[in-house]
Design a protein around this motif. Structure first.
Motif, PDB file in Angstrom:
ATOM      1  N   GLY A  96       0.893  -0.985   0.002  1.00  0.00           N
ATOM      2  CA  GLY A  96       0.012  -0.018  -0.171  1.00  0.00           C
ATOM      3  C   GLY A  96       0.808   1.273  -0.078  1.00  0.00           C
ATOM      4  O   GLY A  96       0.706   2.066  -1.053  1.00  0.00           O
ATOM      5  N   PRO A  97       1.755   1.553   0.988  1.00  0.00           N
ATOM      6  CA  PRO A  97       2.648   2.709   1.055  1.00  0.00           C
ATOM      7  C   PRO A  97       3.348   2.905  -0.336  1.00  0.00           C
ATOM      8  O   PRO A  97       3.417   3.874  -0.737  1.00  0.00           O
ATOM      9  N   LEU A  98       4.074   1.843  -0.803  1.00  0.00           N
ATOM     10  CA  LEU A  98       4.642   2.011  -2.045  1.00  0.00           C
ATOM     11  C   LEU A  98       4.056   2.351  -3.373  1.00  0.00           C
ATOM     12  O   LEU A  98       4.314   3.143  -4.166  1.00  0.00           O
ATOM     13  N   ILE A  99       2.617   1.474  -3.365  1.00  0.00           N
ATOM     14  CA  ILE A  99       1.663   2.120  -4.406  1.00  0.00           C
ATOM     15  C   ILE A  99       1.391   3.655  -4.204  1.00  0.00           C
ATOM     16  O   ILE A  99       1.371   4.275  -5.632  1.00  0.00           O
ATOM     17  N   GLY A 100       1.037   3.900  -3.181  1.00  0.00           N
ATOM     18  CA  GLY A 100       0.622   5.356  -2.941  1.00  0.00           C
ATOM     19  C   GLY A 100       1.771   6.227  -3.351  1.00  0.00           C
ATOM     20  O   GLY A 100       1.624   7.165  -4.142  1.00  0.00           O
ATOM     21  N   SER A 101       3.046   5.814  -2.897  1.00  0.00           N
ATOM     22  CA  SER A 101       4.078   7.041  -3.388  1.00  0.00           C
ATOM     23  C   SER A 101       4.571   6.955  -4.800  1.00  0.00           C
ATOM     24  O   SER A 101       4.671   7.954  -5.149  1.00  0.00           O
ATOM     25  N   LEU A 102       4.107   5.680  -5.388  1.00  0.00           N
ATOM     26  CA  LEU A 102       4.353   5.421  -6.981  1.00  0.00           C
ATOM     27  C   LEU A 102       3.206   6.317  -7.639  1.00  0.00           C
ATOM     28  O   LEU A 102       3.530   7.168  -8.695  1.00  0.00           O
ATOM     29  N   GLU A 103       2.026   6.388  -7.072  1.00  0.00           N
ATOM     30  CA  GLU A 103       1.176   6.857  -7.833  1.00  0.00           C
ATOM     31  C   GLU A 103       1.189   8.575  -7.582  1.00  0.00           C
ATOM     32  O   GLU A 103       0.956   9.258  -8.803  1.00  0.00           O
ATOM     33  N   GLN A 104       1.881   8.889  -6.493  1.00  0.00           N
ATOM     34  CA  GLN A 104       2.232  10.339  -6.397  1.00  0.00           C
ATOM     35  C   GLN A 104       3.117  10.837  -7.480  1.00  0.00           C
ATOM     36  O   GLN A 104       3.246  11.825  -7.764  1.00  0.00           O
ATOM     37  N   ARG A 105       4.464   9.924  -7.566  1.00  0.00           N
ATOM     38  CA  ARG A 105       5.543  10.433  -8.195  1.00  0.00           C
ATOM     39  C   ARG A 105       5.143  10.320  -9.738  1.00  0.00           C
ATOM     40  O   ARG A 105       5.659  11.040 -10.568  1.00  0.00           O
ATOM     41  N   ILE A 106       4.457   9.188 -10.095  1.00  0.00           N
ATOM     42  CA  ILE A 106       4.076   8.955 -11.656  1.00  0.00           C
ATOM     43  C   ILE A 106       2.950   9.775 -12.091  1.00  0.00           C
ATOM     44  O   ILE A 106       2.807  10.217 -13.318  1.00  0.00           O
ATOM     45  N   GLY A 107       2.221  10.300 -11.162  1.00  0.00           N
ATOM     46  CA  GLY A 107       0.864  11.216 -11.508  1.00  0.00           C
ATOM     47  C   GLY A 107      -0.401  10.473 -11.918  1.00  0.00           C
ATOM     48  O   GLY A 107      -1.054  11.165 -12.593  1.00  0.00           O
ATOM     49  N   ARG A 108      -0.600   9.191 -11.701  1.00  0.00           N
ATOM     50  CA  ARG A 108      -1.668   8.428 -12.115  1.00  0.00           C
ATOM     51  C   ARG A 108      -1.800   7.407 -11.224  1.00  0.00           C
ATOM     52  O   ARG A 108      -0.989   6.903 -10.603  1.00  0.00           O
ATOM     53  N   MET A 109      -3.126   6.913 -11.075  1.00  0.00           N
ATOM     54  CA  MET A 109      -3.688   5.725 -10.319  1.00  0.00           C
ATOM     55  C   MET A 109      -3.081   4.601 -10.810  1.00  0.00           C
ATOM     56  O   MET A 109      -2.925   4.296 -11.942  1.00  0.00           O
ATOM     57  N   SER A 110      -2.799   3.506  -9.666  1.00  0.00           N
ATOM     58  CA  SER A 110      -2.450   2.376 -10.212  1.00  0.00           C
ATOM     59  C   SER A 110      -3.617   1.511 -10.893  1.00  0.00           C
ATOM     60  O   SER A 110      -4.782   1.827 -10.722  1.00  0.00           O
ATOM     61  N   ARG A 111      -3.324   0.344 -11.561  1.00  0.00           N
ATOM     62  CA  ARG A 111      -4.347  -0.432 -12.120  1.00  0.00           C
ATOM     63  C   ARG A 111      -5.192  -1.005 -11.114  1.00  0.00           C
ATOM     64  O   ARG A 111      -6.267  -1.646 -11.432  1.00  0.00           O
ATOM     65  N   HIS A 112      -4.583  -1.627  -9.898  1.00  0.00           N
ATOM     66  CA  HIS A 112      -5.324  -2.086  -8.981  1.00  0.00           C
ATOM     67  C   HIS A 112      -5.863  -3.665  -9.310  1.00  0.00           C
ATOM     68  O   HIS A 112      -6.862  -4.130  -8.934  1.00  0.00           O
ATOM     69  N   GLU A 113      -4.749  -4.048 -10.068  1.00  0.00           N
ATOM     70  CA  GLU A 113      -5.201  -5.550 -10.537  1.00  0.00           C
ATOM     71  C   GLU A 113      -4.269  -6.484  -9.744  1.00  0.00           C
ATOM     72  O   GLU A 113      -3.078  -6.341  -9.943  1.00  0.00           O
ATOM     73  N   PRO A 114      -4.753  -7.652  -9.160  1.00  0.00           N
ATOM     74  CA  PRO A 114      -3.876  -8.331  -8.448  1.00  0.00           C
ATOM     75  C   PRO A 114      -3.237  -9.404  -9.522  1.00  0.00           C
ATOM     76  O   PRO A 114      -3.745  -9.841 -10.553  1.00  0.00           O
ATOM     77  N   GLY A 115      -1.805  -9.840  -9.029  1.00  0.00           N
ATOM     78  CA  GLY A 115      -1.322 -10.952  -9.927  1.00  0.00           C
ATOM     79  C   GLY A 115      -0.816 -10.366 -11.111  1.00  0.00           C
ATOM     80  O   GLY A 115      -0.184 -11.022 -12.108  1.00  0.00           O
TER      81      GLY A 115
END
Length: 271
Positions: A96-115
């Motif tokens: 969670g924390p890493l995905i949140g940091s990446l979203e901020q740095r990359i400027g878009r939401m993650s895909r939220h798809e498992p696997g």
């Protein structure tokens, strides 16, 4: 007798909306820092709904377990965080924390798809094949694997042969391992293959004594069995040393080494 874990025991739940491989690898790397200690890792894979999350957290509460979760679906991540706080369960969010940091740095939401890290490409299938190989040729159940393997691990009992085999399998190496026991003749195949792919594992007598005693306790057996006696251990190690010398293979002392560290030395040698 109480069923509660002792002060030296730890139960860790790995909860994931995918297979849970990542979480288990992280847990094993962390618990290695406290070796020898008895730990039990339980996977709860492919979690799809909040009712399953609730069941996992409640079960962890009843067993005083720690939860490490790799949930990428936001509402499941929020659910396990809320429930663990309500029930006083220690829960660690790995992604969670890493995905949140990446979203901020990359400027878009993650895909939220498992696997997504298990895309079914050739690389993934090589890893699956290597894991299946390690399971099939573990502890010389079938000695024909010695000739087919990329790496062959040899050593006495409790020198991390099986954990190393699985770790290296996840790095796509086909690994067979052969226990060296004075009363059992080693397979002829060990002496017919190139010694460059054979790795001997040795260990300090006192350290192995401690490990074997802990193993016997975990199995509910008395720790004064011959398996854990220093005299027996010294005889086994001397026998193993003679076999390794006969093969002419690289020998690594695994005393106080994490599996990851030993695996790095092996991969460096193989490459």
């Amino acid at each position: 007798m109480s069923n509660e874990p002792s002060s030296r025991d730890v139960i860790i739940y790995v909860a994931s909306d995918s297979a849970g491989d990542t979480g288990e690898m992280v847990v094993r790397a962390a618990i290695a820092q406290f070796h020898p200690v008895y730990s039990e890792i339980r996977r709860y894979s492919f979690i799809q709904d909040e009712s399953t999350v609730k069941r996992v957290v409640q079960q962890a509460k009843s067993e005083q377990a720690i939860i490490l979760y790799t949930l990428v679906i936001p509402h499941l991540r929020s659910s396990i965080l809320r429930l663990s706080e309500e029930l006083g369960v220690v829960a660690v969010d790995l992604l969670g924390p890493l995905i949140g940091s990446l979203e901020q740095r990359i400027g878009r939401m993650s895909r939220h798809e498992p696997g997504l890290n298990h895309v079914l490409d050739a690389d993934y299938f090589r890893k699956v094949e290597a894991v299946e190989f390690a399971v099939k040729y573990d502890d010389a159940k079938d000695t024909s694997g010695v000739c087919k393997a990329d790496i062959v691990l040899v050593g006495v009992s409790r020198t991390s042969k099986t954990p190393l085999s699985m770790y290296l399998a996840h790095r796509k190496f086909k690994v067979a391992n052969v226990p060296l026991v004075p009363e059992i003749k080693p397979p002829d195949e060990l002496f017919s293959i190139s010694n460059t792919k054979v790795i001997g594992l040795t260990i300090d007598t006192h350290y192995l004594n401690v490990i074997r005693k802990e193993r016997l306790k975990a199995l509910g057996l008395p720790d004064n069995a011959s398996y854990a006696m220093p005299e027996r251990i010294e005889r086994e190690l001397a026998y193993a040393k003679s076999i390794m010398k006969r093969i002419g293979c690289l020998v690594i002392d695994v005393s106080h080494r994490a599996v990851e560290e030993t695996a790095s030395l092996i991969m460096e040698h193989i490459k």
